[in-house]
Write a protein that holds these residues in place. Structure first.
Motif, PDB file in Angstrom:
ATOM      1  N   ARG A   4      -1.532   3.720  -1.339  1.00  0.00           N
ATOM      2  CA  ARG A   4      -2.186   4.712  -2.200  1.00  0.00           C
ATOM      3  C   ARG A   4      -3.423   4.137  -2.875  1.00  0.00           C
ATOM      4  O   ARG A   4      -4.459   4.829  -2.964  1.00  0.00           O
ATOM      5  CB  ARG A   4      -1.188   5.209  -3.252  1.00  0.00           C
ATOM      6  CG  ARG A   4      -1.741   6.279  -4.198  1.00  0.00           C
ATOM      7  CD  ARG A   4      -2.283   7.474  -3.442  1.00  0.00           C
ATOM      8  NE  ARG A   4      -2.814   8.504  -4.331  1.00  0.00           N
ATOM      9  CZ  ARG A   4      -3.732   9.376  -3.966  1.00  0.00           C
ATOM     10  NH1 ARG A   4      -4.237   9.373  -2.731  1.00  0.00           N
ATOM     11  NH2 ARG A   4      -4.173  10.289  -4.815  1.00  0.00           N
ATOM     12  N   LEU A   5      -3.368   2.908  -3.320  1.00  0.00           N
ATOM     13  CA  LEU A   5      -4.535   2.310  -3.970  1.00  0.00           C
ATOM     14  C   LEU A   5      -5.692   2.186  -2.985  1.00  0.00           C
ATOM     15  O   LEU A   5      -6.852   2.455  -3.336  1.00  0.00           O
ATOM     16  CB  LEU A   5      -4.177   0.934  -4.541  1.00  0.00           C
ATOM     17  CG  LEU A   5      -5.319   0.185  -5.240  1.00  0.00           C
ATOM     18  CD1 LEU A   5      -5.896   1.018  -6.389  1.00  0.00           C
ATOM     19  CD2 LEU A   5      -4.839  -1.162  -5.759  1.00  0.00           C
ATOM     20  N   ILE A   6      -5.400   1.796  -1.760  1.00  0.00           N
ATOM     21  CA  ILE A   6      -6.463   1.688  -0.758  1.00  0.00           C
ATOM     22  C   ILE A   6      -7.090   3.056  -0.507  1.00  0.00           C
ATOM     23  O   ILE A   6      -8.326   3.188  -0.407  1.00  0.00           O
ATOM     24  CB  ILE A   6      -5.907   1.084   0.546  1.00  0.00           C
ATOM     25  CG1 ILE A   6      -5.556  -0.389   0.328  1.00  0.00           C
ATOM     26  CG2 ILE A   6      -6.916   1.226   1.683  1.00  0.00           C
ATOM     27  CD1 ILE A   6      -4.933  -1.066   1.524  1.00  0.00           C
ATOM     28  N   GLU A   7      -6.265   4.092  -0.409  1.00  0.00           N
ATOM     29  CA  GLU A   7      -6.782   5.451  -0.227  1.00  0.00           C
ATOM     30  C   GLU A   7      -7.706   5.849  -1.371  1.00  0.00           C
ATOM     31  O   GLU A   7      -8.790   6.421  -1.155  1.00  0.00           O
ATOM     32  CB  GLU A   7      -5.628   6.449  -0.132  1.00  0.00           C
ATOM     33  CG  GLU A   7      -4.810   6.366   1.144  1.00  0.00           C
ATOM     34  CD  GLU A   7      -3.612   7.303   1.113  1.00  0.00           C
ATOM     35  OE1 GLU A   7      -3.412   7.967   0.057  1.00  0.00           O
ATOM     36  OE2 GLU A   7      -2.880   7.369   2.115  1.00  0.00           O
ATOM     37  N   LEU A   8      -7.281   5.551  -2.596  1.00  0.00           N
ATOM     38  CA  LEU A   8      -8.087   5.909  -3.770  1.00  0.00           C
ATOM     39  C   LEU A   8      -9.410   5.151  -3.792  1.00  0.00           C
ATOM     40  O   LEU A   8     -10.464   5.717  -4.119  1.00  0.00           O
ATOM     41  CB  LEU A   8      -7.295   5.610  -5.047  1.00  0.00           C
ATOM     42  CG  LEU A   8      -6.097   6.525  -5.316  1.00  0.00           C
ATOM     43  CD1 LEU A   8      -5.219   5.947  -6.416  1.00  0.00           C
ATOM     44  CD2 LEU A   8      -6.575   7.928  -5.707  1.00  0.00           C
ATOM     45  N   ILE A   9      -9.376   3.881  -3.452  1.00  0.00           N
ATOM     46  CA  ILE A   9     -10.601   3.079  -3.432  1.00  0.00           C
ATOM     47  C   ILE A   9     -11.559   3.615  -2.369  1.00  0.00           C
ATOM     48  O   ILE A   9     -12.768   3.777  -2.624  1.00  0.00           O
ATOM     49  CB  ILE A   9     -10.271   1.600  -3.170  1.00  0.00           C
ATOM     50  CG1 ILE A   9      -9.538   0.996  -4.373  1.00  0.00           C
ATOM     51  CG2 ILE A   9     -11.539   0.799  -2.877  1.00  0.00           C
ATOM     52  CD1 ILE A   9      -8.983  -0.391  -4.126  1.00  0.00           C
ATOM     53  N   GLU A  10     -11.038   3.905  -1.183  1.00  0.00           N
ATOM     54  CA  GLU A  10     -11.896   4.421  -0.106  1.00  0.00           C
ATOM     55  C   GLU A  10     -12.478   5.784  -0.461  1.00  0.00           C
ATOM     56  O   GLU A  10     -13.630   6.090  -0.120  1.00  0.00           O
ATOM     57  CB  GLU A  10     -11.094   4.500   1.190  1.00  0.00           C
ATOM     58  CG  GLU A  10     -10.736   3.128   1.756  1.00  0.00           C
ATOM     59  CD  GLU A  10      -9.827   3.210   2.975  1.00  0.00           C
ATOM     60  OE1 GLU A  10      -9.229   4.298   3.176  1.00  0.00           O
ATOM     61  OE2 GLU A  10      -9.712   2.215   3.701  1.00  0.00           O
ATOM     62  N   LEU A  35     -14.629   4.946  -4.345  1.00  0.00           N
ATOM     63  CA  LEU A  35     -15.602   3.845  -4.429  1.00  0.00           C
ATOM     64  C   LEU A  35     -16.322   3.635  -3.100  1.00  0.00           C
ATOM     65  O   LEU A  35     -17.415   3.094  -3.061  1.00  0.00           O
ATOM     66  CB  LEU A  35     -14.899   2.553  -4.863  1.00  0.00           C
ATOM     67  CG  LEU A  35     -14.098   2.634  -6.175  1.00  0.00           C
ATOM     68  CD1 LEU A  35     -13.535   1.256  -6.528  1.00  0.00           C
ATOM     69  CD2 LEU A  35     -14.953   3.148  -7.311  1.00  0.00           C
ATOM     70  N   GLY A  36     -15.653   4.019  -2.020  1.00  0.00           N
ATOM     71  CA  GLY A  36     -16.249   4.120  -0.704  1.00  0.00           C
ATOM     72  C   GLY A  36     -17.178   2.993  -0.287  1.00  0.00           C
ATOM     73  O   GLY A  36     -16.796   1.821  -0.242  1.00  0.00           O
ATOM     74  N   VAL A  47     -17.886  -0.700  -2.068  1.00  0.00           N
ATOM     75  CA  VAL A  47     -16.977  -1.843  -2.118  1.00  0.00           C
ATOM     76  C   VAL A  47     -16.459  -2.155  -0.713  1.00  0.00           C
ATOM     77  O   VAL A  47     -16.519  -1.317   0.187  1.00  0.00           O
ATOM     78  CB  VAL A  47     -15.771  -1.597  -3.054  1.00  0.00           C
ATOM     79  CG1 VAL A  47     -16.230  -1.301  -4.472  1.00  0.00           C
ATOM     80  CG2 VAL A  47     -14.889  -0.476  -2.518  1.00  0.00           C
ATOM     81  N   GLU A  48     -15.948  -3.363  -0.561  1.00  0.00           N
ATOM     82  CA  GLU A  48     -15.283  -3.775   0.671  1.00  0.00           C
ATOM     83  C   GLU A  48     -13.943  -4.385   0.296  1.00  0.00           C
ATOM     84  O   GLU A  48     -13.874  -5.294  -0.544  1.00  0.00           O
ATOM     85  CB  GLU A  48     -16.135  -4.801   1.419  1.00  0.00           C
ATOM     86  CG  GLU A  48     -15.505  -5.302   2.707  1.00  0.00           C
ATOM     87  CD  GLU A  48     -16.366  -6.346   3.393  1.00  0.00           C
ATOM     88  OE1 GLU A  48     -15.810  -7.167   4.141  1.00  0.00           O
ATOM     89  OE2 GLU A  48     -17.605  -6.351   3.162  1.00  0.00           O
ATOM     90  N   ILE A  49     -12.865  -3.861   0.896  1.00  0.00           N
ATOM     91  CA  ILE A  49     -11.520  -4.337   0.588  1.00  0.00           C
ATOM     92  C   ILE A  49     -11.145  -5.458   1.542  1.00  0.00           C
ATOM     93  O   ILE A  49     -11.300  -5.336   2.754  1.00  0.00           O
ATOM     94  CB  ILE A  49     -10.485  -3.198   0.721  1.00  0.00           C
ATOM     95  CG1 ILE A  49     -10.857  -2.013  -0.157  1.00  0.00           C
ATOM     96  CG2 ILE A  49      -9.086  -3.703   0.371  1.00  0.00           C
ATOM     97  CD1 ILE A  49      -9.981  -0.790   0.072  1.00  0.00           C
ATOM     98  N   THR A  50     -10.621  -6.556   0.997  1.00  0.00           N
ATOM     99  CA  THR A  50     -10.103  -7.648   1.822  1.00  0.00           C
ATOM    100  C   THR A  50      -8.768  -8.111   1.237  1.00  0.00           C
ATOM    101  O   THR A  50      -8.421  -7.775   0.109  1.00  0.00           O
ATOM    102  CB  THR A  50     -11.075  -8.840   1.877  1.00  0.00           C
ATOM    103  OG1 THR A  50     -11.364  -9.267   0.536  1.00  0.00           O
ATOM    104  CG2 THR A  50     -12.372  -8.475   2.569  1.00  0.00           C
ATOM    105  N   ASN A  80     -20.934   3.306 -11.999  1.00  0.00           N
ATOM    106  CA  ASN A  80     -21.986   4.196 -11.504  1.00  0.00           C
ATOM    107  C   ASN A  80     -21.982   4.243  -9.975  1.00  0.00           C
ATOM    108  O   ASN A  80     -22.986   3.961  -9.315  1.00  0.00           O
ATOM    109  CB  ASN A  80     -23.348   3.737 -12.023  1.00  0.00           C
ATOM    110  CG  ASN A  80     -24.427   4.792 -11.796  1.00  0.00           C
ATOM    111  OD1 ASN A  80     -24.129   5.988 -11.693  1.00  0.00           O
ATOM    112  ND2 ASN A  80     -25.684   4.345 -11.720  1.00  0.00           N
ATOM    113  N   MET A  81     -20.840   4.642  -9.404  1.00  0.00           N
ATOM    114  CA  MET A  81     -20.687   4.667  -7.945  1.00  0.00           C
ATOM    115  C   MET A  81     -20.536   6.094  -7.423  1.00  0.00           C
ATOM    116  O   MET A  81     -19.732   6.363  -6.532  1.00  0.00           O
ATOM    117  CB  MET A  81     -19.473   3.816  -7.532  1.00  0.00           C
ATOM    118  CG  MET A  81     -19.673   2.343  -7.770  1.00  0.00           C
ATOM    119  SD  MET A  81     -18.281   1.354  -7.190  1.00  0.00           S
ATOM    120  CE  MET A  81     -18.945  -0.305  -7.403  1.00  0.00           C
ATOM    121  N   ASN A  82     -21.305   6.975  -7.956  1.00  0.00           N
ATOM    122  CA  ASN A  82     -21.255   8.383  -7.515  1.00  0.00           C
ATOM    123  C   ASN A  82     -22.160   8.602  -6.310  1.00  0.00           C
ATOM    124  O   ASN A  82     -23.135   7.930  -6.118  1.00  0.00           O
ATOM    125  CB  ASN A  82     -21.658   9.304  -8.663  1.00  0.00           C
ATOM    126  CG  ASN A  82     -20.709   9.174  -9.854  1.00  0.00           C
ATOM    127  OD1 ASN A  82     -19.503   9.205  -9.659  1.00  0.00           O
ATOM    128  ND2 ASN A  82     -21.247   9.027 -11.051  1.00  0.00           N
TER     129      ASN A  82
END
Length: 474
Positions: A380-386, A389-390, A393-396, A472-474
């Protein structure tokens, strides 16, 4: 509470060693504001030293304003790291830069969304069952209450731990190779004395600062080895003069990288050729969300070069100060000698309770429960970040463990991102203390760490939306 471990050999007198360790703990937030220091008597018993150096160290801390004396009560810490009043946004929040601050700031403003990488879901702890195990432990072992236990740990617990590790992590051991410890600091301090003479210790860069500190405290030279996407750099390790290396191969802390099988074999070859030891810390090896479970490095070791370290904290609770070591057979003969030194197992009552917790199947049921719980929160957290924040950011490091690493694509420092998040009522972390030589965001985008185990879906969504606005990631 906090651990105090004095090095076996030091150029400084005892009072100065104690004073410096306490002062540093207060200054970096590891010993929090309002913490009562141990009495002179209790610290004297714990460290097995005279009361004079303790009194001298306490007098120095009092004179410099680090502690205050309360009549008929004791000494209490005056810690400069105060909780940030989020309602007053004109005030500057402190930067969360050490694991110690993370641990001791566990109880925060309920209106703040805290992505603390070290916290677990307190509601998941099996309170009723654990109370039952404690009661049974006292009922069944009443005849042993008046006796000290085995410093290596209760044999019955070592037996069930050995069986569990063999079946779940591929660790090959007998109960005689298991040492039950009172936390990571205790176990690393024990190993540094057991491996006396191996003074050049390679560690991951970045890596777990508590481990580095314990080795340094015992007179070792720390050799930071950089990381790649496959874990510790074996090229750099082979070029070093390390005699001992500490690694987290199943889920590197804090980056989340996983060491593949070929690199594991190469690491074992290095240890065998150099007659060196590998300390494998499998601190959250139970939590893997993608791919097949990876067997332990120790299970691949045919030459007795791996010392395996594990803990009950990540599955059950950090409040239970209990972990375990699996020693190679070649080191077993040193245990008898070590028992003459500072060598203490945790509470016998809690060991008895943990043994029953295993034997009655509660441990395995609890693991299944929290694996499922944390897997859902992880996804769920990964879904929310994508979603929110799209592209910013880059998730690792998302394949295992209880936290994610975010590469934030903004021209800002991690400290600035933390401050902006704090103003919005969200706590995030940069784990800057995990680095030795370089700032983690020097010359590159900053890295931020988000833990998810203690937050429900609604809290995570609120927190990510607030970060989207704050950054400010809109």
């Amino acid at each position: 509470m906090f651990d105090i471990l004095l090095p076996e050999q030091s150029e400084f007198p005892l009072y100065q060693q104690l004073y410096l360790q306490l002062r540093e703990g207060i200054r970096n937030g590891a010993i929090p504001d309002g913490q009562r220091l141990p009495s002179v008597r209790s610290l004297q018993l714990q460290l097995n030293i005279s009361k004079t150096p303790i009194e001298t160290a306490y007098q120095m801390l009092t004179a410099e304003g680090y502690v205050i004396s309360k009549p008929r009560s004791g000494l209490y810490v005056l810690n400069p790291y105060k909780e940030y009043p989020y309602s007053q946004q004109h005030q500057q929040p402190p930067s969360m830069t050490t694991m110690s601050v993370i641990h001791y700031h566990a109880h925060t403003n309920p209106n703040v969304i805290d992505f603390n990488p070290t916290r677990l879901d307190q509601a998941a702890f099996p309170v009723r069952i654990w109370n039952k195990m404690l009661k049974e432990a006292l009922d069944h072992h009443l005849c042993e209450i008046g006796m000290y236990g085995d410093p290596q740990g209760e044999y019955a617990l070592r037996r069930v731990v050995s069986e569990y590790l063999r079946n779940s992590r591929g660790v090959n051991s007998t109960p005689d190779q298991i040492v039950i410890g009172a936390g990571t600091a205790y176990s690393i301090g024990l190993l540094s004395r057991m491996l006396k003479g191996m003074n050049h210790v390679a560690v991951e860069e970045p890596g777990y600062s508590l481990v580095r500190d314990q080795f340094q405290l015992n007179g070792c030279e720390i050799l930071p080895i950089s990381l790649g996407d496959k874990g510790i750099s074996l090229d750099r390790l082979e070029q070093s003069h390390a005699e001992l290396v500490y690694v987290t191969p199943s889920h590197q802390f804090p980056t989340g990288s996983i060491m593949p099988y070929p690199e594991r074999e190469r690491l074992l070859e290095w240890a065998n050729a150099k007659n060196a030891y590998i300390i494998e810390d499998d601190y959250d090896g139970e939590f893997r969300y993608q791919g097949k479970p990876i067997a332990s490095l120790q299970g691949l070791d045919d030459n007795g070069r791996v010392i395996y370290v594990g803990t009950f904290s990540k599955v059950l609770t950090p409040a239970l100060r209990m972990n375990y070591l699996v020693l190679p057979q070649a080191l077993q003969h040193q245990l008898t000698q070590m028992q003459q030194e500072v060598f203490f197992a945790p509470s016998r009552v809690e060991q008895w309770a943990m043994t029953a917790f295993f034997e009655q199947g509660h441990w395995f049921r609890h693991i299944r429960k929290v694996r499922n719980l944390y897997k859902k929160r992880h996804h769920r957290l990964i879904e929310l970040i994508e979603t929110h924040l799209g592209k910013f950011v880059e998730i690792t490091g998302q394949n295992a463990g209880l936290h994610l690493q975010l590469l934030v694509k903004k021209e800002a420092t991690s400290e600035e991102l933390i401050q902006e998040a704090a103003k919005a009522g969200v706590k995030v972390y940069d784990l800057r203390k995990t680095w030795i030589k370089q700032r983690q965001d020097a010359g590159q985008y900053p890295r931020i760490y988000l833990g998810f185990a203690s937050l429900n879906a609604s809290e995570m969504e609120t927190g990510i939306r607030l970060l989207q606005k704050a950054w400010n990631m809109n």
